[in-house]
Design a protein around this motif. Structure first.
Motif, mmCIF file in Angstrom:
data_model
loop_
_atom_site.group_PDB
_atom_site.id
_atom_site.type_symbol
_atom_site.label_atom_id
_atom_site.label_comp_id
_atom_site.label_asym_id
_atom_site.label_seq_id
_atom_site.Cartn_x
_atom_site.Cartn_y
_atom_site.Cartn_z
ATOM 1 N N SER A 105 0.701 -1.155 0.338
ATOM 2 C CA SER A 105 -0.222 0.036 -0.122
ATOM 3 C C SER A 105 0.670 1.221 -0.375
ATOM 4 O O SER A 105 1.751 1.184 0.801
ATOM 5 C CB SER A 105 -1.382 0.319 1.617
ATOM 6 O OG SER A 105 -0.498 0.422 2.318
ATOM 7 N N VAL A 106 0.306 2.167 -1.018
ATOM 8 C CA VAL A 106 1.314 3.122 -0.809
ATOM 9 C C VAL A 106 0.305 4.456 -0.475
ATOM 10 O O VAL A 106 -0.530 4.444 -1.422
ATOM 11 C CB VAL A 106 1.801 3.561 -2.430
ATOM 12 C CG1 VAL A 106 2.861 5.205 -2.633
ATOM 13 C CG2 VAL A 106 2.894 2.653 -2.242
ATOM 14 N N ASP A 107 0.660 5.601 0.500
ATOM 15 C CA ASP A 107 -0.250 7.103 0.359
ATOM 16 C C ASP A 107 0.526 7.595 -0.973
ATOM 17 O O ASP A 107 1.714 7.952 -0.931
ATOM 18 C CB ASP A 107 0.006 7.209 1.695
ATOM 19 C CG ASP A 107 -0.534 6.133 2.737
ATOM 20 O OD1 ASP A 107 -1.377 5.558 2.100
ATOM 21 O OD2 ASP A 107 0.004 6.022 4.185
ATOM 22 N N VAL A 108 -0.751 8.065 -1.580
ATOM 23 C CA VAL A 108 -0.420 8.969 -2.528
ATOM 24 C C VAL A 108 -1.461 10.255 -2.541
ATOM 25 O O VAL A 108 -2.903 10.283 -2.216
ATOM 26 C CB VAL A 108 -0.754 8.743 -4.568
ATOM 27 C CG1 VAL A 108 -0.592 9.650 -4.832
ATOM 28 C CG2 VAL A 108 0.319 7.196 -4.179
ATOM 29 N N ASP A 109 -1.245 11.634 -1.826
ATOM 30 C CA ASP A 109 -2.099 12.391 -2.284
ATOM 31 C C ASP A 109 -2.062 13.141 -3.476
ATOM 32 O O ASP A 109 -0.937 13.452 -3.500
ATOM 33 C CB ASP A 109 -1.504 13.453 -1.106
ATOM 34 C CG ASP A 109 -2.423 14.711 -1.137
ATOM 35 O OD1 ASP A 109 -3.440 14.626 -1.133
ATOM 36 O OD2 ASP A 109 -2.161 15.747 -0.369
ATOM 37 N N ILE A 110 -2.978 13.006 -3.976
ATOM 38 C CA ILE A 110 -3.131 13.662 -5.029
ATOM 39 C C ILE A 110 -3.625 14.708 -5.126
ATOM 40 O O ILE A 110 -5.271 15.158 -4.951
ATOM 41 C CB ILE A 110 -3.772 13.028 -6.787
ATOM 42 C CG1 ILE A 110 -3.381 11.520 -6.801
ATOM 43 C CG2 ILE A 110 -4.364 13.279 -8.041
ATOM 44 C CD1 ILE A 110 -4.033 10.274 -7.568
ATOM 45 N N THR A 111 -3.757 16.060 -6.254
ATOM 46 C CA THR A 111 -4.572 17.920 -6.204
ATOM 47 C C THR A 111 -3.803 18.310 -7.866
ATOM 48 O O THR A 111 -2.981 17.643 -8.110
ATOM 49 C CB THR A 111 -3.375 18.545 -4.576
ATOM 50 O OG1 THR A 111 -4.765 19.260 -4.572
ATOM 51 C CG2 THR A 111 -2.316 18.716 -5.006
ATOM 52 N N ARG A 136 0.033 24.294 -3.707
ATOM 53 C CA ARG A 136 0.044 23.371 -2.852
ATOM 54 C C ARG A 136 2.213 23.144 -3.075
ATOM 55 O O ARG A 136 2.434 22.121 -2.406
ATOM 56 C CB ARG A 136 -0.631 22.007 -2.402
ATOM 57 C CG ARG A 136 -2.077 22.093 -1.628
ATOM 58 C CD ARG A 136 -2.741 20.959 -1.552
ATOM 59 N NE ARG A 136 -2.020 19.946 -1.176
ATOM 60 C CZ ARG A 136 -2.421 18.688 -0.971
ATOM 61 N NH1 ARG A 136 -3.537 18.511 -1.653
ATOM 62 N NH2 ARG A 136 -1.512 17.209 -0.328
ATOM 63 N N PHE A 137 2.008 22.357 -4.172
ATOM 64 C CA PHE A 137 3.172 22.535 -4.780
ATOM 65 C C PHE A 137 4.382 23.479 -4.375
ATOM 66 O O PHE A 137 5.639 23.143 -4.685
ATOM 67 C CB PHE A 137 2.985 22.714 -6.063
ATOM 68 C CG PHE A 137 2.622 21.213 -6.775
ATOM 69 C CD1 PHE A 137 3.254 19.827 -6.661
ATOM 70 C CD2 PHE A 137 1.833 21.135 -7.264
ATOM 71 C CE1 PHE A 137 2.219 18.307 -6.277
ATOM 72 C CE2 PHE A 137 0.403 19.627 -7.054
ATOM 73 C CZ PHE A 137 1.225 18.898 -6.741
ATOM 74 N N ASN A 138 3.866 25.210 -4.542
ATOM 75 C CA ASN A 138 5.043 26.201 -4.207
ATOM 76 C C ASN A 138 5.325 26.204 -2.829
ATOM 77 O O ASN A 138 5.676 27.345 -2.483
ATOM 78 C CB ASN A 138 4.268 27.293 -4.581
ATOM 79 C CG ASN A 138 4.378 27.154 -6.315
ATOM 80 O OD1 ASN A 138 5.105 26.823 -6.948
ATOM 81 N ND2 ASN A 138 3.492 27.554 -6.666
#
Length: 139
Positions: A121-127, A132-134
């Motif tokens: 299981s891999v936790d991935v936060d997609i947005t 949020r990237f800056n």
């Protein structure tokens, strides 16, 4: 690139022609601590270069035992496992997604088609939120 017709029946040749990488399998400690034979095994996608993807079990592992993978599964060369049990030799040539079992008292292996191989299981936060990237991690 060669395409495979999904309607073509699987043969040993089409199920064993994957690139062979790695040399280790994760094997239940019960095989060694309790001297129990392998009775259930599957091949998953290898997790690293030395990993074949094979996972081998006695069939007597509890959920709690399996949850503590770091303590209860040991990396063992596939070649060593085949020397300990020659019935594994042909089976370990099969591709990822293959599952095998043998009943106690039986010497023959049966192919299993209804077992769902666990995946990491891999936790991935997609947005899609550019802000949020800056974000500066030191703020």
């Amino acid at each position: 690139m060669k395409s495979v017709d999904v309607d073509t029946p699987k043969t040993k040749e089409t199920e064993t022609n994957q690139t062979k990488n790695g040399f280790l399998a994760l094997v239940s400690k019960l095989c060694f601590d309790e001297k129990l034979p392998i009775r259930f095994m599957y091949k998953t996608v290898p997790e690293h270069l030395n990993d074949t993807g094979w996972r081998m079990f006695t069939g007597y592992e509890t959920e709690e035992f399996l949850e503590d993978e770091l303590s209860n599964l040991v990396p063992v060369p596939v070649e060593k496992m085949c020397r300990l049990d020659s019935s594994l030799t042909d089976l370990v040539t099969f591709n990822a997604g293959t599952v095998w079992e043998r009943a106690p008292g039986s010497e023959g292996w049966e192919r299993v088609h209804d077992y769902r191989i666990p995946s990491a299981s891999v936790d991935v936060d997609i947005t899609n939120d550019v802000d949020r990237f800056n974000v500066d991690p030191e703020d």
